[in-house]
Scaffold this motif. Structure first.
Motif, mmCIF file in Angstrom:
data_model
loop_
_atom_site.group_PDB
_atom_site.id
_atom_site.type_symbol
_atom_site.label_atom_id
_atom_site.label_comp_id
_atom_site.label_asym_id
_atom_site.label_seq_id
_atom_site.Cartn_x
_atom_site.Cartn_y
_atom_site.Cartn_z
ATOM 1 N N ARG A 183 0.843 -1.210 0.000
ATOM 2 C CA ARG A 183 0.000 0.000 0.000
ATOM 3 C C ARG A 183 0.874 1.255 0.000
ATOM 4 O O ARG A 183 0.662 2.184 -0.785
ATOM 5 N N LYS A 184 1.877 1.249 0.870
ATOM 6 C CA LYS A 184 2.779 2.415 0.944
ATOM 7 C C LYS A 184 3.476 2.651 -0.391
ATOM 8 O O LYS A 184 3.641 3.774 -0.834
ATOM 9 N N ALA A 185 3.898 1.549 -1.019
ATOM 10 C CA ALA A 185 4.607 1.674 -2.302
ATOM 11 C C ALA A 185 3.686 2.269 -3.379
ATOM 12 O O ALA A 185 4.099 3.140 -4.148
ATOM 13 N N TYR A 186 2.428 1.824 -3.420
ATOM 14 C CA TYR A 186 1.491 2.384 -4.409
ATOM 15 C C TYR A 186 1.264 3.883 -4.158
ATOM 16 O O TYR A 186 1.167 4.665 -5.096
ATOM 17 N N LEU B 200 3.152 6.068 -3.130
ATOM 18 C CA LEU B 200 4.298 6.933 -3.453
ATOM 19 C C LEU B 200 4.392 7.265 -4.943
ATOM 20 O O LEU B 200 5.292 7.983 -5.381
ATOM 21 N N TRP B 201 3.494 6.717 -5.731
ATOM 22 C CA TRP B 201 3.623 6.832 -7.185
ATOM 23 C C TRP B 201 3.733 8.268 -7.695
ATOM 24 O O TRP B 201 4.480 8.529 -8.634
ATOM 25 N N ALA C 93 0.325 14.428 -14.102
ATOM 26 C CA ALA C 93 -0.113 13.128 -13.546
ATOM 27 C C ALA C 93 0.479 12.916 -12.161
ATOM 28 O O ALA C 93 -0.192 12.426 -11.244
ATOM 29 N N SER C 94 1.728 13.328 -12.010
ATOM 30 C CA SER C 94 2.409 13.170 -10.737
ATOM 31 C C SER C 94 1.673 13.954 -9.635
ATOM 32 O O SER C 94 1.399 13.435 -8.546
ATOM 33 N N ALA C 95 1.324 15.205 -9.934
ATOM 34 C CA ALA C 95 0.612 16.039 -8.945
ATOM 35 C C ALA C 95 -0.761 15.455 -8.635
ATOM 36 O O ALA C 95 -1.196 15.410 -7.477
ATOM 37 N N LEU C 96 -1.428 14.962 -9.661
ATOM 38 C CA LEU C 96 -2.775 14.400 -9.455
ATOM 39 C C LEU C 96 -2.724 13.162 -8.550
ATOM 40 O O LEU C 96 -3.524 13.013 -7.622
ATOM 41 N N LEU C 97 -1.760 12.273 -8.813
ATOM 42 C CA LEU C 97 -1.669 11.045 -8.009
ATOM 43 C C LEU C 97 -1.390 11.369 -6.551
ATOM 44 O O LEU C 97 -1.901 10.704 -5.653
ATOM 45 N N GLU D 235 -4.623 13.236 -4.996
ATOM 46 C CA GLU D 235 -5.867 12.456 -4.970
ATOM 47 C C GLU D 235 -5.669 11.054 -4.404
ATOM 48 O O GLU D 235 -6.508 10.164 -4.624
ATOM 49 N N ALA D 236 -4.565 10.842 -3.687
ATOM 50 C CA ALA D 236 -4.277 9.488 -3.191
ATOM 51 C C ALA D 236 -5.397 8.976 -2.274
ATOM 52 O O ALA D 236 -5.803 7.805 -2.359
ATOM 53 N N GLY D 237 -5.924 9.871 -1.412
ATOM 54 C CA GLY D 237 -6.991 9.466 -0.487
ATOM 55 C C GLY D 237 -8.246 9.060 -1.245
ATOM 56 O O GLY D 237 -8.903 8.053 -0.920
ATOM 57 N N ASN D 238 -8.547 9.822 -2.277
ATOM 58 C CA ASN D 238 -9.693 9.544 -3.129
ATOM 59 C C ASN D 238 -9.530 8.175 -3.826
ATOM 60 O O ASN D 238 -10.466 7.378 -3.919
ATOM 61 N N ALA D 239 -8.287 7.902 -4.275
ATOM 62 C CA ALA D 239 -8.011 6.619 -4.948
ATOM 63 C C ALA D 239 -8.224 5.461 -3.975
ATOM 64 O O ALA D 239 -8.784 4.414 -4.340
#
Ligand code: F6R
Length: 340
Positions: free
Chosen positions: A10-13, A15-16, A172-176, A179-183
């Motif tokens: 989970r942590k690794a994902y 960090l994308w 894309a980097s900023a969005l990920l 929006e990590a919580g949303n994902a």
């Protein structure tokens, strides 16, 4: 079952966002270290599993806006026309025998060769041979290193003048990251819906790699059968499977929806309506963002996270992959000696 490996992944994902941009920078720098720009007719990305899939994403971007084609080879050979190509061997571990074979053949055949790897034999060979290489970040597994591998590859291709992706990567980097919580929330929802069902992923046009990647994630992390389907081709064969389906209630069909793409979103909706009418469940993953790369990465993150949540719900370890290990041993003994 311990949830330790779930947390590690989970942590690794999550960090994308950060890693995509960092790896892109590494790729850019690697491309500028040597090089004399070479004249190439196409790019071939060689790689397997969680590494090879990044070639499919690059191919999709090149299809939509590139000037030369990008092909993916998921095998230990090269096509007969490789002489005009730049071959990029991508292997997270650097020890995948099919990719090592491709690399060795590329050294003999191809116009130019480059490597994307986090370590292993491939990186060692690239250094020895004076080949351009991008060293990517360490990660718990290749599939969690997706953003590093893709970022590294795109940086390399940008630096070599093959594909402009800088702006899209930054966005894309900023969005990920933002929006990590949303994902994660989307992923929890999807994992709940998938429980006790066989997920079939369907994507349209440029988004096809998303369906393959999601299928692979559910295979490797959740340890369930899963399939990928692509539109518009599905409408010419796969659709008919829903005329007389076997146990349709066992399936959930998950579509990826880019609302801005009117044709594709209508086709995905049509496909979902078709299977729903036959008794299967359906779900739509709405792709967030303003660019093809951002939307693909968003869908990849949501389904990757969903696959580990689904693994936790099933009580399986998402990180351990004993069948892949067994396969790797089998193919290594078959191809032994060919990659050195
Ligand atoms: C493991 C995974 C696999 C590997 C594949 C190739 O996380 O996703 O699909 O990617 O076995 O290995 P690498 O990526 O090390 O070349």
């Amino acid at each position: 079952m311990s949830t330790r490996n779930f947390e590690v992944m989970r942590k690794a994902y999550l960090l994308w966002g950060k890693l995509l941009l960092e790896a892109f920078q590494r790729g850019l720098e690697a491309s500028q270290q040597r090089q004399s720009r070479v004249d190439i007719g196409s790019v071939i990305v060689c790689g397997m599993g969680g590494s090879g899939i990044v070639g499919d994403y690059a191919a999709s971007l090149a299809y939509s806006k590139g000037s030369i084609p990008v092909y993916t080879v998921k095998s230990y050979t090269l096509p007969s026309w490789a002489a005009e190509s730049l071959v990029v061997a991508v292997s997270f571990s650097g020890n995948t025998v099919e990719t090592l074979n491709c690399y060795m053949r590329a050294r003999q055949l191809a116009r130019a060769v480059a490597v994307v790897a986090s370590g292993g034999k491939l990186l060692k060979l690239a250094r020895e041979h004076g080949i351009t290489y991008v060293q990517t970040h360490h990660a718990p597994a290749a599939r969690t290193a997706f953003a590093s591998l893709l970022g590294g590859l795109l940086g390399l291709l940008e630096g070599l003048g093959v594909l402009e992706a800088r702006g899209e990567v930054g966005y894309a980097s900023a969005l990920l990251s933002s929006e990590a919580g949303n994902a994660e929330a989307e992923a929890e929802k999807l994992a709940e819906l998938v429980e006790n069902r066989i997920p079939v992923f369907i994507a349209c046009g440029a988004y096809e790699p998303l369906a393959w990647r999601a299928k692979n994630e559910f295979n490797e992390n959740t340890k369930v059968q899963s399939w990928a389907e692509a539109l518009p081709e599905w409408g010419h064969n796969g659709a008919e499977a829903w005329s007389r389906p076997i146990e349709p209630s066992r399936y959930i069909i998950i579509g990826f929806l880019d609302e801005e793409d009117k044709v594709c979103s209508s086709l995905v909706k049509h496909a979902l309506e078709t299977v729903r009418a036959s008794g299967a469940s359906t779900h739509m993953v709405k792709l967030l963002g303003q660019s093809l790369l951002a939307k693909m990465m968003w869908g990849t993150l949501v389904t990757g996270l969903a696959s580990i949540v689904a693994a936790r719900r099933r009580g399986v370890d998402p990180l351990e992959t004993p069948k892949i290990k067994a396969y790797r041993a089998a193919v290594e003994s078959l191809l032994a000696g060919e990659s050195t």
